[in-house]
Write a protein that holds these residues in place. Structure first.
Motif, mmCIF file in Angstrom:
data_model
loop_
_atom_site.group_PDB
_atom_site.id
_atom_site.type_symbol
_atom_site.label_atom_id
_atom_site.label_comp_id
_atom_site.label_asym_id
_atom_site.label_seq_id
_atom_site.Cartn_x
_atom_site.Cartn_y
_atom_site.Cartn_z
ATOM 1 N N UNK A 73 0.864 -1.219 -0.049
ATOM 2 C CA UNK A 73 -0.121 -0.101 -0.104
ATOM 3 C C UNK A 73 0.958 1.346 0.170
ATOM 4 N N UNK A 74 1.963 1.284 0.566
ATOM 5 C CA UNK A 74 2.847 2.619 0.745
ATOM 6 C C UNK A 74 3.546 2.786 -0.690
ATOM 7 N N UNK A 75 3.578 2.043 -1.428
ATOM 8 C CA UNK A 75 4.137 2.015 -2.565
ATOM 9 C C UNK A 75 5.616 1.945 -2.683
ATOM 10 N N UNK A 76 6.540 1.691 -3.648
ATOM 11 C CA UNK A 76 7.916 1.858 -3.587
ATOM 12 C C UNK A 76 8.688 3.004 -3.320
ATOM 13 N N UNK A 77 9.603 3.186 -2.551
ATOM 14 C CA UNK A 77 10.367 4.488 -2.521
ATOM 15 C C UNK A 77 11.746 4.226 -2.988
ATOM 16 N N UNK A 78 11.988 4.652 -4.211
ATOM 17 C CA UNK A 78 13.425 4.263 -4.897
ATOM 18 C C UNK A 78 14.409 5.029 -4.130
ATOM 19 N N UNK A 79 14.236 6.027 -3.537
ATOM 20 C CA UNK A 79 15.048 6.568 -2.565
ATOM 21 C C UNK A 79 15.521 5.638 -1.653
ATOM 22 N N UNK A 80 14.419 5.137 -0.807
ATOM 23 C CA UNK A 80 14.955 4.116 0.252
ATOM 24 C C UNK A 80 15.507 2.978 -0.036
ATOM 25 N N UNK A 81 15.218 2.595 -1.378
ATOM 26 C CA UNK A 81 15.925 1.258 -1.882
ATOM 27 C C UNK A 81 17.405 1.585 -2.069
ATOM 28 N N UNK A 82 17.743 2.670 -2.850
ATOM 29 C CA UNK A 82 19.009 3.043 -3.065
ATOM 30 C C UNK A 82 19.808 3.210 -1.866
ATOM 31 N N UNK A 83 19.170 4.045 -0.925
ATOM 32 C CA UNK A 83 19.921 4.204 0.435
ATOM 33 C C UNK A 83 19.995 2.740 1.227
ATOM 34 N N UNK A 84 19.270 2.176 0.988
ATOM 35 C CA UNK A 84 19.635 0.814 1.795
ATOM 36 C C UNK A 84 20.556 0.008 1.199
ATOM 37 N N UNK A 85 20.621 0.018 -0.255
ATOM 38 C CA UNK A 85 21.884 -0.465 -1.034
ATOM 39 C C UNK A 85 23.100 0.374 -0.546
ATOM 40 N N UNK A 86 23.161 1.538 -0.402
ATOM 41 C CA UNK A 86 24.334 2.188 -0.266
ATOM 42 C C UNK A 86 24.876 1.735 1.154
ATOM 43 N N UNK A 87 24.116 1.668 1.931
ATOM 44 C CA UNK A 87 24.445 1.587 3.726
ATOM 45 C C UNK A 87 25.090 0.081 3.562
ATOM 46 N N UNK A 361 28.031 -3.985 9.670
ATOM 47 C CA UNK A 361 27.001 -4.403 9.993
ATOM 48 C C UNK A 361 26.536 -3.035 10.866
ATOM 49 N N UNK A 362 27.073 -2.175 11.752
ATOM 50 C CA UNK A 362 26.789 -1.117 12.498
ATOM 51 C C UNK A 362 26.076 0.041 11.523
ATOM 52 N N UNK A 363 27.102 0.199 10.187
ATOM 53 C CA UNK A 363 26.595 1.474 9.506
ATOM 54 C C UNK A 363 25.110 0.771 8.827
ATOM 55 N N UNK A 364 25.188 -0.555 8.411
ATOM 56 C CA UNK A 364 23.799 -1.027 7.810
ATOM 57 C C UNK A 364 22.511 -0.753 8.683
ATOM 58 N N UNK A 365 22.864 -0.690 10.132
ATOM 59 C CA UNK A 365 21.633 -0.525 10.967
ATOM 60 C C UNK A 365 21.645 0.811 11.552
ATOM 61 N N UNK A 366 22.542 1.688 11.122
ATOM 62 C CA UNK A 366 22.594 3.040 11.565
ATOM 63 C C UNK A 366 21.474 3.917 10.877
ATOM 64 N N UNK A 367 21.381 5.188 11.418
ATOM 65 C CA UNK A 367 20.506 5.957 10.803
ATOM 66 C C UNK A 367 21.001 6.810 9.420
ATOM 67 N N UNK A 368 22.153 6.429 9.031
ATOM 68 C CA UNK A 368 22.994 7.234 8.026
ATOM 69 C C UNK A 368 22.020 7.171 6.687
ATOM 70 N N UNK A 369 21.923 8.318 6.143
ATOM 71 C CA UNK A 369 21.165 8.659 4.936
ATOM 72 C C UNK A 369 19.660 8.353 5.128
ATOM 73 N N UNK A 370 18.966 8.093 6.206
ATOM 74 C CA UNK A 370 17.822 7.993 6.388
ATOM 75 C C UNK A 370 17.170 9.311 6.624
ATOM 76 N N UNK A 371 15.857 9.546 5.999
ATOM 77 C CA UNK A 371 15.229 10.702 5.895
ATOM 78 C C UNK A 371 14.540 11.083 7.194
ATOM 79 N N UNK A 372 14.478 12.130 7.361
ATOM 80 C CA UNK A 372 13.891 12.846 8.982
ATOM 81 C C UNK A 372 12.842 12.282 9.438
ATOM 82 N N UNK A 373 11.895 12.208 8.322
ATOM 83 C CA UNK A 373 10.542 11.550 8.803
ATOM 84 C C UNK A 373 10.367 10.273 9.580
ATOM 85 N N UNK A 374 11.355 9.636 9.010
ATOM 86 C CA UNK A 374 11.531 8.143 9.682
ATOM 87 C C UNK A 374 11.845 8.011 11.004
#
Length: 753
Positions: A73-87, A361-374
C-alpha cells in the motif's frame, strides 16, 4: 499517489517480516569458500563459479524486496531502496579500496600504485568490470601483474543491475495494472517478461563468450540472466511455498550436489559464462527454490551443511570476506612470495570479521542517509536532522572525496610517466646500455652482418658473468629505468616503436588493419642499401631496440612486420582472451608475400608460443604437433624469400617486475627458475624450422637470460623485462652485443642439425 509518511510507517509496521533464510546465509558461505579456495589453493578448479552463486542470490533477494514494496500500500520509494543499497555495500567497499590504494603506495613503486589507485576509482563507482574487461583484452597488458582490486568486477555487475532492475519491474507491474491483472496474473506476466529477458541475455552471453570471451566474463549483459534467474524465483515464491517437504529435501540436496559438481568439473578452460555458468546457476536456483516459503525448522535440520552455526557465520561475513581476500592474497604474494596460503586465509578472515562487526553491520543498522520523517515516526527524539553530518557519514564523504581527488592525481602521474617516452621514429638509435663486452663487438654497428672485421670474442662469456653477478647480488642496484616507475603493463618500459609508433598494432595502432599499420614502421635511412625485415609478434617487437642499437641506420633499413598476438607459425589461432582473429592469417599471407618482394639481406623472426591461443584447443603433445607443423610450413614458405633467415628464441617467462620488485623485496624475489619444458619446446620448434628450411639459423636465447636454470630480472643496471613475457626497451638494448654476434654469423647458442 503514494501514502503520506505516517501511513507509510503504519503499513511498514503492519506488514509481516519475511522469515529469515538460514539456508541462504549458508549458501553465501559455500560461494565465498569456493572463491577463496580457487584463489588461494587453485582448488576447486571451478571455484570461480562461486560468484555466479552470489549473482543468483542477489537477484532473488533484491526482486523479493522490490516486488513486495512495489505492490504494498505504501508504494515503492526508490530513494529508500538505493539508500539501503548504499548503507549495505559502500562502507566496507570504501574501506577496502582506501586501504588497498594506500598499501599500494607503501609496498609498490609509483607506477603500479597509480594503476591500482585508478582501479580503485573505477571500482568506487562500480564500473570496475568494464575497466578490467578493457585491460583483459588489451594485448599491452598480457603478462602484467594482476590488480588486487580485480574481484570488484562482480560488484560492478550487481550495482549496474540494481540501477536498472527497479525500473524494469515497475514497468512490468504497471503493465499488469493496465491489463487489470490479479496478483496471480501479475506474477505470471512478470515471469514471462523476466523469462524473456533471461533468454535474450543468455543468448547474448553465448555469442559474446564465443566472440569476446574476456569481455563476456566481465560483462553485465552477459551476466544479467544469472540475476534474472534469481528474480524469477522471487516472483514465483507464492507457488514455491506449497512444495511438499520431501521434495524440498531432495531438491536441496540435489542442488548442493550440483554446486559441488560445478566446482569440480569447471575449469579456467571452460567456455564461461555461456553456456557453462548454467551449471552453478541451475544448482543455486534449485537450492533457493527448495527453501522458499516457510519450510520451518525441519528443513533447516535437513539442510544442516548450510544452516549450521559455522556456515551461517561465514555467510554473514561473506561480503567483507570477499572484499578483503584478494588484496590480502596479492600483497602476500608481493611481500612473502614463498608464503603458504594459510596465513593469507587467516588474515582475510580476521579483517573480514573486524570489518563486519565494526563497520559493515553497524552502518547498515545506523540512521545514515535515513530521511528525517523516519526517525520521527519511530518515536526517536533527536536534535539534528538525519542528514546532518555524523562520524560515519563524514568518514564516507571523506573517502569519496579522497578517491575523486586521487583520480586526478592518478591521471597526472600516469600522463607524466607515459609522456616521458618520445616517438621512436624521432630518436637517434642509442648504443647498448654498457655491460662488460669485448671492444671488438662494440664496433659491429658499423659493420654489415657477415662481413669480416677484427677478431671477435664471444660476448656471451661477459654477459654470463654479468648474469651470475646479478644472481649473487643481495641488494638491488640502482636500476635504470627503475621498475618502480613502470606504468600499468610495463607500458613506459616497452619499446617506443610499440607504444608510441604503434607498430605492433592492437590498441596503439595508427591503423586498425594490421597490414596497413606497417606502412610507417620502417626505420633507418630511406636510401640505405641494405634491408632487414623483423617479422613476428610482440616478442619480435621487443627485440627491436637491440637491432636499432647495433645496425648503422645509414646502411640499414629495418622493416617491421609485427602484429599483436599473431604468431608467424602457420596455425589457426585466436586473439589473447579467445576472440576470433581472422586478420592473423591475412597478415601472415601478406607478410610472406611482402618479404619476397623486399628480398631482404636478413630476415629476423621471433615469436611466443601461446597454447591457449590455438583455435583447436589442443594441449600437451597435440599442441606440440600443431606448433611443429605450423612452424615447418611457414619456413617452407619463407625459404627463398631472404638471403639469411635467423630466428631468435623467445625469452623464458619471468616474474613481472611491477609485482616482485617492491620497496621491501630483494633480487631473489624477482629471480625465476627456468620454466619447465622451455628447453624442450625450443628444441622442438628449432627442429621444425630446420625441417622447413635447412638453411635457417635458429638461435636458442636461453643462455642470454639464465645461468644453470636460474634467471635474474636484471643485468648490470638494467631491468631485462617490462612484464612477465616482454623485454624492456633498455633490456633489449643491453643484449645488443649478443644480437650483433648472432647477425655476424657465429651466434652463441645456435641450434644446428
Amino acid at each position: 499517489m503514494s501514502l503520506p509518511p505516517s501511513s507509510r510507517a503504519q503499513a511498514r509496521q503492519q506488514r509481516p517480516a519475511p522469515a529469515f533464510r538460514y539456508d541462504i546465509e549458508g549458501l553465501r558461505a559455500v560461494a565465498v569458500a569456493a572463491v577463496l579456495g580457487h584463489h588461494l589453493y587453485a582448488w576447486p578448479a571451478g571455484g570461480y563459479a562461486g560468484v555466479d552463486v552470489f549473482f543468483v542470490i542477489s537477484g532473488f533477494l533484491i526482486t523479493t524486496i522490490l516486488v513486495r514494496d512495489i505492490t504494498s500500500p505504501e508504494r515503492l520509494s526508490l530513494g529508500d531502496f538505493y539508500r539501503r543499497r548504499i548503507r549495505r555495500l559502500v562502507p566496507a567497499a570504501v574501506a577496502v579500496l582506501a586501504t588497498t590504494a594506500t598499501a599500494a603506495f607503501v609496498v609498490f613503486g609509483p607506477g603500479r600504485a597509480a594503476a591500482i589507485l585508478e582501479d580503485a576509482v573505477w571500482s568506487f563507482f562500480f564500473l570496475g568490470n568494464w575497466r578490467f574487461a578493457a585491460s583483459g583484452t588489451d594485448y599491452l597488458n598480457a603478462g602484467a601483474a594482476v590488480s588486487p582490486l580485480q574481484h570488484f568486477w562482480s560488484l560492478g555487475v550487481e550495482e549496474q543491475f540494481y540501477l536498472a532492475w527497479p525500473w524494469l519491474l515497475m514497468s512490468g507491474i504497471a503493465l499488469a495494472a493496465v491489463l487489470r491483472c490479479t496478483d496471480r496474473g501479475m506474477r505470471v506476466l512478470l515471469l514471462a517478461l523476466i523469462g524473456g529477458f533471461c533468454a535474450l541475455t543468455f543468448v547474448f552471453a553465448l555469442w559474446e563468450t564465443a566472440h569476446r570471451p574476456t569481455t563476456a566474463y566481465f560483462s553485465t549483459l552477459s551476466r544479467a540472466w544469472e540475476l534474472g534467474a534469481g528474480a524469477m524465483l522471487a516472483v514465483a515464491a507464492p507457488w514455491l511455498a506449497h512444495l511438499p517437504g520431501l521434495f524440498r529435501a531432495v531438491a536441496g540436496w540435489v542442488g548442493l550436489g550440483g554446486l559441488a559438481l560445478s566446482f569440480a568439473v569447471l575449469s579456467p578452460q571452460s567456455t564461461f559464462p555461456g553456456p557453462w555458468a548454467l551449471l552453478p546457476v541451475a544448482a543455486t536456483v534449485l537450492l533457493i527454490a527448495a527453501g522458499t516459503g516457510v519450510p520451518g525448522r525441519g528443513y533447516n535440520r535437513v539442510m544442516w551443511p548450510l544452516t549450521n552455526p559455522a556456515s551461517r557465520y561465514l555467510g554473514r561475513i561473506s561480503y567483507s570476506l570477499y572484499l578483503w581476500h584478494f588484496p590480502v592474497i596479492v600483497f602476500f604474494a608481493a611481500l612473502i612470495p614463498e608464503s603458504p596460503a594459510l596465513p593469507a586465509l587467516l588474515v582475510s578472515l580476521l579483517l573480514a570479521s573486524l570489518s563486519f562487526h565494526f563497520l559493515e553491520d553497524p552502518v547498515r543498522h545506523s540512521r545514515w542517509l535515513m530521511p528525517r520523517y523516519t526517525a520521527r515516526e519511530r518515536g526517536r527524539r533527536y536534535f539534528q536532522p538525519a542528514t546532518a553530518p555524523r562520524p560515519a557519514r563524514l568518514a564516507a564523504m571523506a573517502a569519496a572525496t579522497g578517491l575523486l581527488a586521487s583520480a586526478l592525481v592518478t591521471v597526472a602521474i600516469d600522463t607524466a610517466l607515459q609522456n616521458s617516452l618520445p616517438p621512436a621514429a624521432a630518436e637517434t638509435p642509442q648504443r647498448p646500455v654498457p655491460i662488460p663486452v669485448p671492444s671488438s663487438v662494440e664496433s659491429l654497428p658499423a659493420e654489415a652482418p657477415g662481413e669480416s672485421g677484427p677478431a671477435q670474442q664471444d660476448p656471451l662469456t661477459a654477459h654470463t658473468a654479468a648474469l651470475r653477478e646479478a644472481l649473487d647480488s643481495p641488494e638491488w642496484p640502482v636500476l635504470s629505468p627503475d621498475p618502480a616507475s613502470f606504468t600499468e603493463g610495463g607500458r613506459n618500459a616497452k619499446p617506443a616503436e610499440w607504444i608510441q609508433d604503434g607498430c605492433l598494432g592492437s590498441n596503439e595502432a595508427r591503423n586498425p588493419d594490421p597490414v596497413a599499420n606497417t606502412a610507417h614502421c620502417v626505420y633507418g635511412d630511406p636510401d640505405a642499401s641494405r634491408d632487414l625485415v623483423l617479422y613476428g609478434d610482440s616478442v619480435a617487437m621487443a627485440y627491436l631496440p637491440a637491432l636499432r642499437a647495433v645496425l648503422d641506420p645509414g646502411q640499414w633499413r629495418i622493416h617491421v612486420y609485427t602484429a599483436a598476438g599473431c604468431t608467424p607459425a602457420d596455425v589457426a589461432q585466436t586473439r589473447i582472451g579467445g576472440a576470433p582473429y581472422p586478420e592473423c592469417p591475412v597478415f601472415r599471407d601478406w607478410a610472406v608475400q611482402k618479404i619476397g618482394e623486399v628480398s631482404p639481406e636478413v630476415l629476423l623472426m621471433a615469436s611466443f608460443r601461446y597454447d591457449a591461443a590455438l583455435s583447436s584447443g589442443a594441449t600437451g603433445g597435440a599442441a606440440d604437433a600443431e606448433w611443429a607443423g605450423g612452424t615447418q610450413r611457414i619456413h617452407e614458405r619463407l625459404a627463398s624469400k631472404a638471403e639469411r633467415i635467423l630466428v631468435l628464441g623467445a625469452p623464458p617467462e619471468a616474474k613481472d617486475p611491477a609485482q616482485c620488485a617492491t620497496r621491501f623485496s630483494s633480487p631473489k624475489d624477482c629471480e625465476q627458475a627456468l620454466p619447465e619444458g622451455h628447453s624442450d619446446r625450443a628444441a622442438l620448434e628449432a627442429r621444425a624450422a630446420l625441417a622447413g628450411n635447412p638453411g635457417v639459423q635458429w638461435i636458442d636465447t636461453t643462455a642470454w637470460f639464465c645461468v644453470d636454470g636460474r634467471c635474474p630480472s636484471f643485468v648490470g643496471s638494467t631491468p631485462l623485462y617490462a612484464d612477465a613475457y616482454h623485454l624492456s626497451a633498455a633490456g633489449a638494448a643491453s643484449l645488443g652485443p649478443l644480437v650483433a654476434h648472432a647477425l655476424s654469423g657465429d651466434p652463441a647458442g645456435e641450434v644446428r642439425q
